[in-house]
Scaffold this active site. Structure first.
Site, mmCIF file in Angstrom:
data_model
loop_
_atom_site.group_PDB
_atom_site.id
_atom_site.type_symbol
_atom_site.label_atom_id
_atom_site.label_comp_id
_atom_site.label_asym_id
_atom_site.label_seq_id
_atom_site.Cartn_x
_atom_site.Cartn_y
_atom_site.Cartn_z
ATOM 1 N N ASN A 264 0.838 -1.193 0.000
ATOM 2 C CA ASN A 264 0.000 0.000 0.000
ATOM 3 C C ASN A 264 0.882 1.255 0.000
ATOM 4 O OD1 ASN A 264 -2.432 1.543 0.213
ATOM 5 N ND2 ASN A 264 -3.346 -0.157 1.358
ATOM 6 N N HIS B 46 23.306 3.202 12.621
ATOM 7 C CA HIS B 46 24.454 4.053 12.956
ATOM 8 C C HIS B 46 25.086 3.579 14.264
ATOM 9 C CE1 HIS B 46 23.000 7.054 10.008
ATOM 10 N NE2 HIS B 46 21.798 6.724 10.457
ATOM 11 N N ALA C 66 -0.363 -3.463 13.329
ATOM 12 C CA ALA C 66 -0.111 -2.080 12.941
ATOM 13 C C ALA C 66 0.653 -1.319 14.019
ATOM 14 C CB ALA C 66 -1.439 -1.379 12.654
ATOM 15 N N ARG D 95 13.592 -7.736 16.464
ATOM 16 C CA ARG D 95 14.080 -9.112 16.576
ATOM 17 C C ARG D 95 13.293 -10.003 15.632
ATOM 18 N NH1 ARG D 95 14.813 -10.122 23.140
ATOM 19 N NH2 ARG D 95 16.304 -8.415 23.502
ATOM 20 N N ARG E 187 0.510 -14.593 19.943
ATOM 21 C CA ARG E 187 -0.051 -15.952 19.964
ATOM 22 C C ARG E 187 0.185 -16.602 18.611
ATOM 23 N NH1 ARG E 187 -4.750 -16.303 17.083
ATOM 24 N NH2 ARG E 187 -5.924 -14.384 16.675
#
Length: 206
Positions: free
Chosen positions: A88, A118, A164, A170, A187
């Site tokens: 999108n 950085h 969202a 990670r 979950r």
């Protein structure tokens, strides 16, 4: 012994520290911006031109890939999109390292994929102006929600759903819902999710 590199670009793609202000890198980014300007200002009906520009800019674009303008990236050549990709509006990819996206991945609006980072040390970061980059992989069937930020070195597993606004620092395993800042697994995704969807919205119209 430090490996010898012929250019800052070679250092960058090898995951070593590099100077983003290097003239060759600056020229490459400038050329990418020119292509993206053309891409982002094409007529909404001109799908042929957009696909031609994408295939010329990116390392790989699979079949039936749809990237809504505006789209932004640093270099383009290190981005690999699989088949049936939908992104999108406002997808941003800082592709200082490879970004590999599998088939049937969905991106909500405003997603940022950032391979570059950085040093924490001020002198290295602001005086020597050093950067480094680590690859990002998004495996087949993942859904990346609106305004998600994916950081350097992350792999998102197949069919995972990232909620969202999440900040992903990670790896996320396959077949889970993950959300938050920092993003954490909420979950697993199970057959119960399919059954609940069918009960609420009915069977597929296809």
């Amino acid at each position: 012994m430090e490996q010898a590199f012929a250019s800052e670009f070679e250092r960058m793609v090898a995951g070593r520290t590099y100077h983003s202000t290097d003239p060759d890198l600056s020229r490459m980014r400038a050329q990418t911006k020119r292509v993206l300007h053309e891409y982002n200002t094409t007529h909404p009906d001109d799908e042929e031109t957009r696909m031609r520009l994408l295939r010329g800019l990116l390392g790989k674009v699979g079949d039936n890939a749809w990237i809504e303008p505006p789209f932004r990236c640093d270099y383009g050549g290190q981005i690999s999109f699989g088949d049936f990709i939908f992104a999108n509006y406002d997808l941003t990819i800082l592709d200082c390292a490879p970004v590999t996206v599998g088939d049937r991945v969905l991106f909500g609006p405003g997603v940022t994929i950032a391979t570059a980072s950085h040093p924490l040390d001020f002198h290295q970061r602001a005086v020597e102006i050093l950067e480094y980059a680590q690859p990002i992989t998004i495996e087949e069937g993942a859904w990346i929600g609106a305004r998600v930020v994916i950081g350097p070195g992350v792999t998102i597993g197949a069919r995972a759903v990232i909620g969202a606004g999440s900040i992903v620092t990670r790896d996320v395993p396959a077949d889970v819902v993950a959300v938050g800042n920092p993003c954490r697994v909420l979950r697993p995704i199970t057959d119960a999710d399919r059954d609940a969807y069918l009960a609420t919205y009915g069977p597929s119209a296809v």
